[in-house]
Structure formats: C-alpha cells, structure tokens
Design a protein around this motif. Structure first.
Motif, PDB file in Angstrom:
ATOM      1  N   ARG A   1      48.711  41.539  17.574  1.00  0.00           N
ATOM      2  CA  ARG A   1      47.744  40.528  17.146  1.00  0.00           C
ATOM      3  C   ARG A   1      47.385  40.838  15.706  1.00  0.00           C
ATOM      4  O   ARG A   1      47.087  41.976  15.373  1.00  0.00           O
ATOM      5  N   ARG A   2      47.410  39.842  14.832  1.00  0.00           N
ATOM      6  CA  ARG A   2      47.165  40.044  13.413  1.00  0.00           C
ATOM      7  C   ARG A   2      45.993  39.186  12.952  1.00  0.00           C
ATOM      8  O   ARG A   2      45.804  38.071  13.425  1.00  0.00           O
ATOM      9  N   SER A   3      45.221  39.725  12.022  1.00  0.00           N
ATOM     10  CA  SER A   3      44.151  38.978  11.366  1.00  0.00           C
ATOM     11  C   SER A   3      44.202  39.293   9.880  1.00  0.00           C
ATOM     12  O   SER A   3      44.310  40.453   9.489  1.00  0.00           O
ATOM     13  N   ASP A   4      44.134  38.246   9.064  1.00  0.00           N
ATOM     14  CA  ASP A   4      44.143  38.406   7.611  1.00  0.00           C
ATOM     15  C   ASP A   4      42.751  38.370   7.003  1.00  0.00           C
ATOM     16  O   ASP A   4      42.599  38.366   5.789  1.00  0.00           O
ATOM     17  N   ARG A   5      41.721  38.377   7.841  1.00  0.00           N
ATOM     18  CA  ARG A   5      40.341  38.343   7.344  1.00  0.00           C
ATOM     19  C   ARG A   5      40.012  39.631   6.597  1.00  0.00           C
ATOM     20  O   ARG A   5      40.574  40.684   6.887  1.00  0.00           O
ATOM     21  N   PRO A   6      39.060  39.579   5.659  1.00  0.00           N
ATOM     22  CA  PRO A   6      38.692  40.786   4.902  1.00  0.00           C
ATOM     23  C   PRO A   6      37.996  41.839   5.772  1.00  0.00           C
ATOM     24  O   PRO A   6      38.114  43.027   5.510  1.00  0.00           O
ATOM     25  N   VAL A   7      37.262  41.404   6.804  1.00  0.00           N
ATOM     26  CA  VAL A   7      36.641  42.314   7.767  1.00  0.00           C
ATOM     27  C   VAL A   7      36.884  41.738   9.153  1.00  0.00           C
ATOM     28  O   VAL A   7      36.678  40.547   9.385  1.00  0.00           O
ATOM     29  N   VAL A   8      37.343  42.592  10.062  1.00  0.00           N
ATOM     30  CA  VAL A   8      37.668  42.171  11.423  1.00  0.00           C
ATOM     31  C   VAL A   8      36.766  42.927  12.392  1.00  0.00           C
ATOM     32  O   VAL A   8      36.563  44.134  12.249  1.00  0.00           O
ATOM     33  N   ALA A   9      36.227  42.213  13.386  1.00  0.00           N
ATOM     34  CA  ALA A   9      35.399  42.828  14.416  1.00  0.00           C
ATOM     35  C   ALA A   9      36.244  42.995  15.675  1.00  0.00           C
ATOM     36  O   ALA A   9      36.719  42.015  16.246  1.00  0.00           O
ATOM     37  N   LEU A  10      36.463  44.252  16.084  1.00  0.00           N
ATOM     38  CA  LEU A  10      37.227  44.541  17.292  1.00  0.00           C
ATOM     39  C   LEU A  10      36.265  44.762  18.452  1.00  0.00           C
ATOM     40  O   LEU A  10      35.310  45.539  18.348  1.00  0.00           O
ATOM     41  N   CYS A  11      36.514  44.088  19.561  1.00  0.00           N
ATOM     42  CA  CYS A  11      35.638  44.141  20.726  1.00  0.00           C
ATOM     43  C   CYS A  11      35.682  45.524  21.371  1.00  0.00           C
ATOM     44  O   CYS A  11      36.747  46.105  21.550  1.00  0.00           O
ATOM     45  N   ARG A  12      34.496  46.037  21.733  1.00  0.00           N
ATOM     46  CA  ARG A  12      34.413  47.304  22.470  1.00  0.00           C
ATOM     47  C   ARG A  12      33.811  47.105  23.857  1.00  0.00           C
ATOM     48  O   ARG A  12      33.824  48.008  24.673  1.00  0.00           O
ATOM     49  N   CYS A  13      33.258  45.908  24.139  1.00  0.00           N
ATOM     50  CA  CYS A  13      32.587  45.698  25.423  1.00  0.00           C
ATOM     51  C   CYS A  13      33.508  45.088  26.482  1.00  0.00           C
ATOM     52  O   CYS A  13      33.126  44.984  27.637  1.00  0.00           O
ATOM     53  N   ARG A  14      34.692  44.669  26.083  1.00  0.00           N
ATOM     54  CA  ARG A  14      35.689  44.071  26.983  1.00  0.00           C
ATOM     55  C   ARG A  14      35.225  42.745  27.591  1.00  0.00           C
ATOM     56  O   ARG A  14      35.686  42.347  28.638  1.00  0.00           O
ATOM     57  N   ARG A  15      34.302  42.039  26.924  1.00  0.00           N
ATOM     58  CA  ARG A  15      33.841  40.739  27.403  1.00  0.00           C
ATOM     59  C   ARG A  15      34.426  39.582  26.601  1.00  0.00           C
ATOM     60  O   ARG A  15      34.285  38.438  26.986  1.00  0.00           O
ATOM     61  N   SER A  16      35.059  39.877  25.479  1.00  0.00           N
ATOM     62  CA  SER A  16      35.555  38.849  24.575  1.00  0.00           C
ATOM     63  C   SER A  16      36.706  38.066  25.181  1.00  0.00           C
ATOM     64  O   SER A  16      37.617  38.633  25.804  1.00  0.00           O
ATOM     65  N   LEU A  17      36.682  36.757  24.987  1.00  0.00           N
ATOM     66  CA  LEU A  17      37.803  35.917  25.394  1.00  0.00           C
ATOM     67  C   LEU A  17      38.901  35.926  24.337  1.00  0.00           C
ATOM     68  O   LEU A  17      39.982  35.399  24.567  1.00  0.00           O
ATOM     69  N   LEU A  18      38.624  36.529  23.188  1.00  0.00           N
ATOM     70  CA  LEU A  18      39.584  36.611  22.081  1.00  0.00           C
ATOM     71  C   LEU A  18      40.155  38.018  21.933  1.00  0.00           C
ATOM     72  O   LEU A  18      40.598  38.389  20.857  1.00  0.00           O
ATOM     73  N   ASP A  19      40.121  38.797  22.993  1.00  0.00           N
ATOM     74  CA  ASP A  19      40.564  40.190  22.973  1.00  0.00           C
ATOM     75  C   ASP A  19      41.833  40.370  22.153  1.00  0.00           C
ATOM     76  O   ASP A  19      42.742  39.576  22.302  1.00  0.00           O
ATOM     77  N   PRO A  20      41.893  41.303  21.242  1.00  0.00           N
ATOM     78  CA  PRO A  20      41.012  42.431  20.996  1.00  0.00           C
ATOM     79  C   PRO A  20      39.893  42.122  20.004  1.00  0.00           C
ATOM     80  O   PRO A  20      39.113  42.994  19.664  1.00  0.00           O
ATOM     81  N   PHE A  21      39.791  40.873  19.550  1.00  0.00           N
ATOM     82  CA  PHE A  21      38.794  40.523  18.555  1.00  0.00           C
ATOM     83  C   PHE A  21      37.482  40.121  19.221  1.00  0.00           C
ATOM     84  O   PHE A  21      37.477  39.527  20.296  1.00  0.00           O
ATOM     85  N   CYS A  22      36.377  40.436  18.580  1.00  0.00           N
ATOM     86  CA  CYS A  22      35.048  40.157  19.121  1.00  0.00           C
ATOM     87  C   CYS A  22      34.714  38.671  18.998  1.00  0.00           C
ATOM     88  O   CYS A  22      34.970  38.053  17.968  1.00  0.00           O
ATOM     89  N   ASP A  23      34.134  38.098  20.062  1.00  0.00           N
ATOM     90  CA  ASP A  23      33.635  36.723  20.011  1.00  0.00           C
ATOM     91  C   ASP A  23      32.124  36.689  20.242  1.00  0.00           C
ATOM     92  O   ASP A  23      31.571  35.655  20.577  1.00  0.00           O
ATOM     93  N   THR A  24      31.454  37.810  20.086  1.00  0.00           N
ATOM     94  CA  THR A  24      30.010  38.030  20.237  1.00  0.00           C
ATOM     95  C   THR A  24      29.513  37.877  21.674  1.00  0.00           C
ATOM     96  O   THR A  24      28.330  37.679  21.911  1.00  0.00           O
ATOM     97  N   SER A  25      30.382  38.001  22.657  1.00  0.00           N
ATOM     98  CA  SER A  25      29.967  37.929  24.060  1.00  0.00           C
ATOM     99  C   SER A  25      28.970  39.021  24.406  1.00  0.00           C
ATOM    100  O   SER A  25      28.144  38.837  25.292  1.00  0.00           O
ATOM    101  N   HIS A  26      29.024  40.165  23.710  1.00  0.00           N
ATOM    102  CA  HIS A  26      28.095  41.264  23.983  1.00  0.00           C
ATOM    103  C   HIS A  26      26.650  40.863  23.714  1.00  0.00           C
ATOM    104  O   HIS A  26      25.744  41.463  24.255  1.00  0.00           O
TER     105      HIS A  26
END
Length: 68
Positions: free
Chosen positions: A25-50
């Motif tokens: 999975r690739r992201s070209d954004r300047p800062v990427v948020a990786l999910c640590r709570c395992r609730r994101s529907l966009l895994d491995p990226f955070c969707d603020t589900s936490h």
C-alpha cells in the motif's frame, strides 16, 4: 515517526507499507497516519475510527455504572 497517545503513528511520506499477505500500500502524502487501533476501514492507514470508540480498560471514556 511520531506515535500519538491513543491515536495513530505519524510517518513522514511518501511511504510504502507491505502487509502480511505481501500486498503493498502506497501513499504520496507528506505525512501519513498509520492505524494502531485496528479499527480503520482503510487499514493500514488511519481513518480516525479510534476517536469514535474507546477500548475497554482504557482511560478517557465514562466509568461504568455501579451495580445497585
């Protein structure tokens, strides 16, 4: 990398994340948020589900009611 308390891991991008099944999975954004709570529907990226739910045993949520 910057771990946020009760939140994601911030990583300066662009980033490539290799998942357990070998998918990249690739992201070209300047800062990427990786999910640590395992609730994101966009895994491995955070969707603020936490933000919407608090895990049992974690501070920050209302205390359970005492039995009567």
């Amino acid at each position: 990398m910057t771990p946020l308390a009760e939140g994601p891991l911030l990583v300066e991008g662009p980033v490539e994340v290799v998942l357990a099944d070998g998918t990249v999975r690739r992201s070209d954004r300047p800062v990427v948020a990786l999910c640590r709570c395992r609730r994101s529907l966009l895994d491995p990226f955070c969707d603020t589900s936490h933000r919407r739910r608090v895990r049992a045993g974690r501070s920050g949520g209302p205390a359970p009611a005492e039995p009567v």
